[in-house]
Write an enzyme that holds these catalytic residues in place. Sequence first.
Site, PDB file in Angstrom:
ATOM      1  N   ASP A 289       0.833  -1.208   0.000  1.00 29.43           N
ATOM      2  CA  ASP A 289       0.000   0.000   0.000  1.00 29.43           C
ATOM      3  C   ASP A 289       0.868   1.259   0.000  1.00 29.43           C
ATOM      4  O   ASP A 289       2.069   1.223   0.313  1.00 29.43           O
ATOM      5  CB  ASP A 289      -0.883  -0.049   1.263  1.00 29.43           C
ATOM      6  CG  ASP A 289      -2.172   0.739   1.123  1.00 29.43           C
ATOM      7  OD1 ASP A 289      -2.319   1.503   0.151  1.00 29.43           O
ATOM      8  OD2 ASP A 289      -3.042   0.593   2.011  1.00 29.43           O
TER       9      ASP A 289
ATOM     10  N   ASP B 283     -10.824   2.053  -3.114  1.00 31.44           N
ATOM     11  CA  ASP B 283     -11.369   1.836  -1.771  1.00 31.44           C
ATOM     12  C   ASP B 283     -12.884   1.896  -1.799  1.00 31.44           C
ATOM     13  O   ASP B 283     -13.531   1.588  -0.799  1.00 31.44           O
ATOM     14  CB  ASP B 283     -10.844   2.902  -0.803  1.00 31.44           C
ATOM     15  CG  ASP B 283      -9.502   2.508  -0.222  1.00 31.44           C
ATOM     16  OD1 ASP B 283      -9.113   1.341  -0.375  1.00 31.44           O
ATOM     17  OD2 ASP B 283      -8.836   3.375   0.374  1.00 31.44           O
TER      18      ASP B 283
HETATM   19  C1  DGJ Z   1      -5.831   1.929   2.001  1.00 32.97           C
HETATM   20  C2  DGJ Z   1      -6.243   0.699   1.248  1.00 32.97           C
HETATM   21  O1  DGJ Z   1      -6.764   1.046   0.010  1.00 32.97           O
HETATM   22  C3  DGJ Z   1      -7.241  -0.081   2.074  1.00 32.97           C
HETATM   23  O2  DGJ Z   1      -7.684  -1.193   1.344  1.00 32.97           O
HETATM   24  C4  DGJ Z   1      -6.597  -0.498   3.358  1.00 32.97           C
HETATM   25  O3  DGJ Z   1      -5.545  -1.391   3.099  1.00 32.97           O
HETATM   26  C5  DGJ Z   1      -6.085   0.725   4.095  1.00 32.97           C
HETATM   27  N1  DGJ Z   1      -5.244   1.541   3.273  1.00 32.97           N
HETATM   28  C6  DGJ Z   1      -5.320   0.325   5.325  1.00 32.97           C
HETATM   29  O4  DGJ Z   1      -4.752   1.390   5.944  1.00 32.97           O
END
Ligand code: DGJ
Length: 720
Positions: free
Chosen positions: A468, A538
């Site tokens: 991430d 997300d």
């Molecule tokens: C952003 C990601 O897109 C989410 O899926 C998740 O992993 C969060 N970060 C966790 O902090």
Amino acid sequence: MIHYNGDKAVFHLQGPTYSCLLGVRDGVLMQWYWGGKLPDDAVEGLLECPGEGASFDSAFSRQPLAVPTQEKGYMGQRAISVRNAAGDDVLSLRYQGHRIFPGKKPLQGLPSSYVEQEGEADTLEIDLKDALTGVAVTLRYTVYADYDVLARSMTVTNEGSEPFELTDAQSAMRLPAGRYELLHLKGAWARERQARRVPMGEGSFAVKSRRGASGHENSPFLAVLAPHTTENQGEVYAMTHVYSGSFSAGVDVGIDGAPVMMIGLCGDVFSWRMAPGETFQCPEALFVYAPDGLNGLSHRMHPFVRQRICRGQWRDQPRPILINNWEATYFDFSFDKLLAIAKRGAEIGCELFVLDDGWFGKRDIDNCSLGDWVVNEKKIGGSLRHLAESIQELGMRFGLWFEPEMVSPDSDLYRAHPDWCLHVNGRERTEARHQLILDMGRREVQDYVLESVSAVLRSAPISYVKWDMNRNMMEGFSAALPPERRMESQHRYMLGLYRVLEEITSAFPEVLFESCSGGGGRFDCGMLCYMPQTWTSDDTDACERTRIQYGTSLIYPCSTMGAHVSAVPNHQTGRITPFHTRCNVAMGGNFGFELDLSRLSDEDLAEAKNAVAMVKALRATMQQGEYTRLLNPFESDGRAAWQFTDESRAVVCMYAPQQQPNPQPHRVRLAGLDAAATYADAAHGITASGAALMNLGLIFPEGRGDHDSWVYVLEKVSKS
Ligand code: DGJ
């Protein structure tokens, strides 16, 4: 694939359905043509430069320059800009020589498309040089025999005796003069890659990222379309970048009316000082010409991205159906809670359990511990190995989330190395999500990231990593660089990141890596070279996802898109959509769940189980077959439809956002079927020829309420 006609000094780059003609005239490299395939080099009398006429402008500025620079009155957008030791930026690049060879060489320090066999592609390298300053450029064009994508990159070398500063570097392609429209992908967090079509004016248009990542806001992609181009008709000229940092992608219409498309580094946040003898490698750009609409573009890009951008053991493997705990628990989890979710996942057939953010340091909230990749054994009820093995005992693999490029001010790493983040001395270090960005351009930082992530991967049976990156660059400068090199910070960051990704993916070849950046904020061909899938957004709301996945699918194949079923009311939009629709839409990508399965009703659990079984039965078609968009949710009152096709079947999904009273009958015409073959979907009582399905089409059913959806599985029961 590449022919050189020495008499006429013309290079003919000939892909499966496109041609590009380059040539040398008075020492200047021209790009005469790019478009539909020409069968041969018979173009006598067609390659004339327009004369000066009564023009106020120089004749030079009206010529089809392949690498436009600031010289002889050329006033348009430049492909290369250099500030030389004398302080000006005039650059007269002249042809020095060329080479044509089979295959394609990797780019130094950067990701790029590749060949598996030398014979599958030809590469043309053309050397150009400015005699006064010694600025030397090698252009590289690779033409594949079986892929309709032209790969283009360049290196810049200082062959002079004085230093100079490279201030811009773009890969440019000229189009025939004409009227066009533009298609680009606008977005934001949770609203990535919204397809936008605008008329092309007669000036310049550009989308950019200055964020140090390709970003949520604009994608490294631009397409120029013939007016009224549809999914299946019309000429499309498109480009994208094999790079994950800041970029510029634009089109500039010259005084001759011919648009020039350019994609490259973003000159607003980039320059590079080059001492005598130094070479700079620019990122690769991919160009596609499609005579048959937007599906034509995607049908050319998808196999290329799947097979000549993505690499590694997972490239052609069926992607595991996963259950991720993020939206189920956020930071609030324990061993028992995780196991309860995992158990249900195993019962319905999931293959991978992913532990998301919150397993390390003292991270129970997003304001701490990034950089301290030490397992919080108290929270997860023992060692990571114990947790991973407990998951394995359920019959699933185990995966783990990291955010390795970041540091929390509240972390041991930051307390030990406050200078390791990107910052400007004397200015506030602007935080986003309470975090700062490590300076990946520094070798010691790269080594720290490599070692700390590798140590965790070595400590337990980890089969999957979600990598991430949750903020973009502000004060994005390296304190380790001298002032005259500070503008190199962002690109040095990317080079450092790519070194880390190269090393870590080579050291753990069996691990499936998925990239992520606050959802889909770094969805690009650069990351896909290391990680064959990306978390698309997300935003897990099924209705929003039809649009996000539509835009993403213009360039990227479904096997690169993560798509999960989540809870309702949806956490991002508050919308309630039926469970079957959440499943059907998530089948448009790498299918998974992101909700507390242990709290699902029996009815939803049964649907989840059916969906998993269906994905397992059909994923070869959905991940490796041809993907065709049938209805565009940006245009059809939000209705969407898409189709996966291979030799044995077609899988069609339809979605309608709203139930209409007394609805007009809609039909959806399928595409790409074998016209004379018979297809049957027993569950829906359909037996029809490919021709009937493509011409008459399927009836769009009446909804059972808002956000309804349908999946048809049309097995090919007789061959033509
Ligand atoms: C952003 C990601 O897109 C989410 O899926 C998740 O992993 C969060 N970060 C966790 O902090």
